[in-house]
Design a protein around this motif. Structure first.
Motif, PDB file in Angstrom:
ATOM      1  N   ALA A 116       0.847  -1.204   0.000  1.00  0.00           N
ATOM      2  CA  ALA A 116       0.000   0.000   0.000  1.00  0.00           C
ATOM      3  C   ALA A 116       0.875   1.244   0.000  1.00  0.00           C
ATOM      4  CB  ALA A 116      -0.916  -0.015   1.220  1.00  0.00           C
ATOM      5  N   LYS A 117       0.564   2.185  -0.865  1.00  0.00           N
ATOM      6  CA  LYS A 117       1.330   3.431  -0.958  1.00  0.00           C
ATOM      7  C   LYS A 117       0.648   4.558  -0.191  1.00  0.00           C
ATOM      8  CE  LYS A 117       4.434   1.728  -3.683  1.00  0.00           C
ATOM      9  NZ  LYS A 117       5.629   1.211  -2.979  1.00  0.00           N
ATOM     10  N   LYS A 139      -3.431   5.860   1.867  1.00  0.00           N
ATOM     11  CA  LYS A 139      -4.821   5.576   2.199  1.00  0.00           C
ATOM     12  C   LYS A 139      -5.627   6.861   2.210  1.00  0.00           C
ATOM     13  CE  LYS A 139      -4.188   1.447   5.013  1.00  0.00           C
ATOM     14  NZ  LYS A 139      -3.284   1.287   6.145  1.00  0.00           N
ATOM     15  N   CYS A 140      -6.911   6.688   1.942  1.00  0.00           N
ATOM     16  CA  CYS A 140      -7.853   7.809   2.066  1.00  0.00           C
ATOM     17  C   CYS A 140      -8.902   7.421   3.092  1.00  0.00           C
ATOM     18  CB  CYS A 140      -8.503   8.099   0.710  1.00  0.00           C
ATOM     19  SG  CYS A 140      -9.823   9.324   0.807  1.00  0.00           S
ATOM     20  N   ILE A 181      -5.858  12.134   3.163  1.00  0.00           N
ATOM     21  CA  ILE A 181      -5.057  11.278   2.291  1.00  0.00           C
ATOM     22  C   ILE A 181      -3.614  11.363   2.768  1.00  0.00           C
ATOM     23  CG2 ILE A 181      -4.223  10.902  -0.073  1.00  0.00           C
ATOM     24  CD1 ILE A 181      -6.863  11.971  -1.111  1.00  0.00           C
ATOM     25  N   ASN A 185       0.357   8.784   3.400  1.00  0.00           N
ATOM     26  CA  ASN A 185       1.069   7.530   3.098  1.00  0.00           C
ATOM     27  C   ASN A 185       0.802   6.456   4.136  1.00  0.00           C
ATOM     28  OD1 ASN A 185       2.632   8.573   5.175  1.00  0.00           O
ATOM     29  ND2 ASN A 185       4.584   7.991   4.253  1.00  0.00           N
ATOM     30  N   ARG A 244     -10.370   4.380   0.724  1.00  0.00           N
ATOM     31  CA  ARG A 244      -9.608   3.829  -0.394  1.00  0.00           C
ATOM     32  C   ARG A 244      -8.175   3.541   0.043  1.00  0.00           C
ATOM     33  NH1 ARG A 244     -10.400   6.276  -6.436  1.00  0.00           N
ATOM     34  NH2 ARG A 244      -9.462   4.551  -7.542  1.00  0.00           N
ATOM     35  N   TYR A 290      -4.397   3.078  -1.745  1.00  0.00           N
ATOM     36  CA  TYR A 290      -3.715   3.338  -3.017  1.00  0.00           C
ATOM     37  C   TYR A 290      -2.545   2.381  -3.206  1.00  0.00           C
ATOM     38  CZ  TYR A 290      -6.252   7.738  -2.608  1.00  0.00           C
ATOM     39  OH  TYR A 290      -7.235   8.684  -2.461  1.00  0.00           O
ATOM     40  N   TYR A 291      -2.406   1.903  -4.447  1.00  0.00           N
ATOM     41  CA  TYR A 291      -1.263   1.082  -4.850  1.00  0.00           C
ATOM     42  C   TYR A 291      -0.658   1.676  -6.111  1.00  0.00           C
ATOM     43  CZ  TYR A 291      -3.266  -2.170  -1.538  1.00  0.00           C
ATOM     44  OH  TYR A 291      -3.771  -2.720  -0.390  1.00  0.00           O
ATOM     45  N   GLU A 292       0.523   1.226  -6.455  1.00  0.00           N
ATOM     46  CA  GLU A 292       1.112   1.663  -7.734  1.00  0.00           C
ATOM     47  C   GLU A 292       0.300   1.106  -8.892  1.00  0.00           C
ATOM     48  OE1 GLU A 292       5.244   0.823  -8.012  1.00  0.00           O
ATOM     49  OE2 GLU A 292       5.764   2.337  -6.531  1.00  0.00           O
ATOM     50  N   ASN A 313      -2.164   2.423 -11.165  1.00  0.00           N
ATOM     51  CA  ASN A 313      -3.610   2.616 -11.108  1.00  0.00           C
ATOM     52  C   ASN A 313      -4.227   1.938  -9.894  1.00  0.00           C
ATOM     53  OD1 ASN A 313      -5.915   3.800 -12.017  1.00  0.00           O
ATOM     54  ND2 ASN A 313      -6.462   2.113 -13.386  1.00  0.00           N
ATOM     55  N   PHE A 314      -3.503   1.993  -8.770  1.00  0.00           N
ATOM     56  CA  PHE A 314      -4.003   1.548  -7.470  1.00  0.00           C
ATOM     57  C   PHE A 314      -4.038   0.029  -7.324  1.00  0.00           C
ATOM     58  CE2 PHE A 314      -4.552   5.785  -7.229  1.00  0.00           C
ATOM     59  CZ  PHE A 314      -5.679   6.331  -7.805  1.00  0.00           C
TER      60      PHE A 314
END
Lengths: 251, 251
Positions: free
Chosen positions: B105-106, B108-109, B187, B189, B241, B243-245, B247-248
């Motif tokens: 995971a890069k 979070k929201c 949002i 890291n 949400r 987030y990943y590299e 396109n998530f």
């Protein structure tokens, strides 16, 4: 004697509808009990409309008469202390003695929420109808426009209804999108029993292609419940607002 | 062997949090049981983050490895048939064998909802923190800006946390209004245990005047939990949400 006006919000899934019943928890029944407990008097609750079991309300309106000396504005807090959490009196205020929440209502606004997606979202499932097939929103908007106006809405009336006339005036049907949610807002001078839910089921049938894009006028003309679409589920429906003269409150 | 990625939504009030526990219904525990029932194998679930009891999720992420021949996209439907309605796998898809929902995971929201009003609205009460006093939204926005950036957020970490470092990067705190609802979107890291809830409690304290408008920088510098505001209630928080590299979704 004072007449106390109320704005009432409730979760439809917590009650067996608005209208008082024996052996079932209803919103009218809970308000009547709470008002009697607060005032020490037997109380009659007059509601603007009878929502069905499962139908939510954000802006239901009601009133009751009392000799209590409690200030009108305090009733919201006093009643809430005697009500289940799923029903809240959002505000209370004095209205003229001859004000009646139902007979003086000039119109109502209902909101119907349709969740578009293959899997129901647990965060919105209690407040929306999940539809997994494609809906053509432009077709739905055009059909909604065909329903606006003064019509005999007999085709959109549940069987067994006792209304004297099925003629109603629909002022506005606005369809907006909020991500996967399709929000249909209805404003009119009054709605027949199940009318908003049957209109919604018909708009969805037109949006999905089950009914023709131009079917609405013919369905209205048919004056036959069987011509219209299904009755959309209660949980997607919310009574949003009741309109009165003089800034929505008859004073 | 395949690695199956999941997007998971759940009502926080239906579970004793994410992390598996004996004698309590947890999201991880339910997913593990459902996946074992579907695949016939013992399954380990890797989640992106451990949400607390009461915290909702719209876009939690998880993955598990299986030798099952069920197509990856079908797992959402198969798992949902074995899950309580308050938890839904919204989608499922194959991810690389070395993909890990948490380690990859890069960012979070999170979304926190504050209902401003004297009386809690029953239709939103399960998903928001009701605040009955006045909040100066401009002051809250300015204070939120002071929290954005890479800081040691020790003041915003619950006691007893085991994180190696309390330095985190907050990319954005956006405060928007939707009628009575104040929506705070975070949002970053990564977030420490209770960090979003303590940040929200601090923003509310600044908005209400309990803390000075410029207090945020000093609270961060203090590196002391007692300098910050209260921990806002779990029910107002949603993991929106992860987030990943690429396109998530790391593919």
């Amino acid at each position: 004697m004072k007449n106390i006006g109320l704005v009432v919000a409730y979760r439809g899934d917590a009650f067996a509808g608005w209208q008082i019943q024996k052996n079932a928890r209803t919103v009218e029944g809970e308000l009547k009990r709470a008002a009697a407990e607060v005032t020490g008097e037997p109380v009659t609750i007059y509601g603007a409309g009878r929502t069905d079991a499962g139908v939510h309300a954000r802006g239901q309106r009601a009133n009751f008469k009392t000799a209590s000396s409690i200030p009108a504005e305090r009733f919201a807090y006093a009643l809430n202390a005697h009500l289940p959490e799923a029903c809240r009196v959002m505000s209370s205020f004095e209205v003229p003695l001859d004000f009646h929440s139902r007979y003086d209502a000039k119109g109502k606004c209902y909101t119907y929420r349709i969740y578009r997606g293959p899997i129901a979202d647990p965060l919105t499932a209690d407040f929306s109808w999940q539809v997994s097939y494609f809906l053509d929103v432009d077709r739905m908007r055009a059909a909604a426009g065909d329903a606006v106006g003064t019509h005999d809405f007999k085709s959109f009336q549940a069987a067994g209804s006792s209304a004297k006339t099925s003629v109603r005036r629909v002022d506005r049907i606005a369809i907006t999108e909020d991500g996967p949610m399709l929000i249909v807002q209805y404003i009119g001078n009054g709605f027949l029993y199940n009318m908003v839910r049957i209109l919604t089921g018909t708009l969805v049938a037109i949006g999905s292609g089950k009914l023709a894009p131009d079917a609405m006028a013919g369905i209205i003309a048919a004056k036959d419940r069987n011509a219209a679409g299904v009755t959309a589920p209660a949980k997607g429906l919310e009574l949003t607002r009741v309109y009165y003269e003089n800034n929505f409150i008859k004073m």
